[in-house]
Design a protein around this motif. Structure first.
Motif, mmCIF file in Angstrom:
data_model
loop_
_atom_site.group_PDB
_atom_site.id
_atom_site.type_symbol
_atom_site.label_atom_id
_atom_site.label_comp_id
_atom_site.label_asym_id
_atom_site.label_seq_id
_atom_site.Cartn_x
_atom_site.Cartn_y
_atom_site.Cartn_z
ATOM 1 N N ASN A 51 -26.294 1.276 37.950
ATOM 2 C CA ASN A 51 -24.764 1.769 39.166
ATOM 3 C C ASN A 51 -24.940 3.450 38.792
ATOM 4 O O ASN A 51 -23.817 4.152 39.356
ATOM 5 C CB ASN A 51 -23.893 1.350 38.670
ATOM 6 N N THR A 65 -20.174 5.420 45.463
ATOM 7 C CA THR A 65 -20.204 4.066 45.828
ATOM 8 C C THR A 65 -18.934 3.653 45.087
ATOM 9 O O THR A 65 -18.559 4.234 45.015
ATOM 10 C CB THR A 65 -21.285 3.609 44.521
ATOM 11 N N ASP A 66 -19.152 2.082 45.484
ATOM 12 C CA ASP A 66 -18.357 1.443 44.196
ATOM 13 C C ASP A 66 -17.692 2.062 43.296
ATOM 14 O O ASP A 66 -16.806 1.690 42.467
ATOM 15 C CB ASP A 66 -18.188 -0.028 44.034
ATOM 16 N N TYR A 67 -18.820 3.108 42.617
ATOM 17 C CA TYR A 67 -18.892 2.991 40.799
ATOM 18 C C TYR A 67 -18.447 4.032 40.374
ATOM 19 O O TYR A 67 -18.932 5.049 39.659
ATOM 20 C CB TYR A 67 -19.557 2.421 40.082
#
Length: 229
Positions: free
Chosen positions: A58, A94-96
């Motif tokens: 990620n 992103t989600d991260y």
């Protein structure tokens, strides 16, 4: 994180906070004491490990286009300890990998006055004279009243551009290697960047506190560069 790519280095040296798709805020002393130019380091985002040779699924990394240290930073007492890093390319969220919220001056003042518990994170030493952490750590500490902060650090100059956070009994604190990283407070459904890890008198010691840059005092300066994204 800020990662030194000079020959013989290849290591992290400070933290930072993503403000927009192309701007990271960190501590001015990270740049000056690290003696780095924009070509000497990269920004690694979405990263948990600080170990060499590990690229995570990620993670995203980018080179640096520009470094801007606040013109009024005082390296002698760490006053106005804030700098901007412009990324060479815009980063996709992103989600991260997400930006932290920059609160209004009014909201930041309200939160600092309320003395809430905030969160600090980084890869710094896990205790006084200890080793650097190989993975991202987080700890929650309360903001301390300014008078108490100044008495605890009577040998030093705690200016109006700084605040303290930590535990009277010690044991919870930022430490060497956490510099430049965020002090955030959760309020109204979002994480707000209130401070930047700046300095301390030892780490996690009784009656000593971590000292942080008051980000809201430089909101106008930040927005000159990052705009209203």
């Amino acid at each position: 994180m800020l990662w030194d790519i000079r020959p013989g280095r290849n290591r992290f040296f400070c933290g930072g906070s993503l403000l927009t798709a192309e701007w990271v805020v960190t501590a001015a002393h990270c740049i000056l004491e690290g003696e780095v130019t924009k070509d000497d380091f990269i920004i690694r985002l979405g990263k948990l490990s600080s170990e060499r040779g590990i690229f995570e699924e990620n993670e995203r990394s980018t080179t640096v286009q520009e470094v801007i240290i606040h013109p009024n930073h005082d390296p002698n007492n760490y006053d106005i300890d804030i700098a901007l890093v412009r990324l060479a390319e815009r980063i996709a969220f992103t989600d991260y990998i997400l930006p932290v919220c920059l609160p209004t001056v009014e909201d930041a003042r309200r939160l600092l006055t309320a003395l809430p518990v905030g969160s600090i994170s980084g890869w710094g030493r896990t205790m006084q004279d200890g080793t650097f952490s190989s993975s991202l750590k987080e700890v929650n500490v309360p903001i301390i009243r300014q008078g108490k902060c100044r008495r605890a650090h009577a040998r030093y100059d705690v200016t109006k551009n700084m605040f303290c956070a930590g535990s009277e009994t010690g044991g919870r604190d930022s430490c060497d290697g956490d510099s430049g990283g965020p002090f955030v407070v959760y309020d109204n459904g979002k994480w707000n960047l209130i401070g930047i890890v700046s300095w301390g008198d030892g780490c996690a010691l009784r009656d000593k506190y971590g000292v942080y840059t008051r980000v809201h005092r430089f909101r106008d300066w930040l927005q000159e560069y990052i705009g209203e994204e």
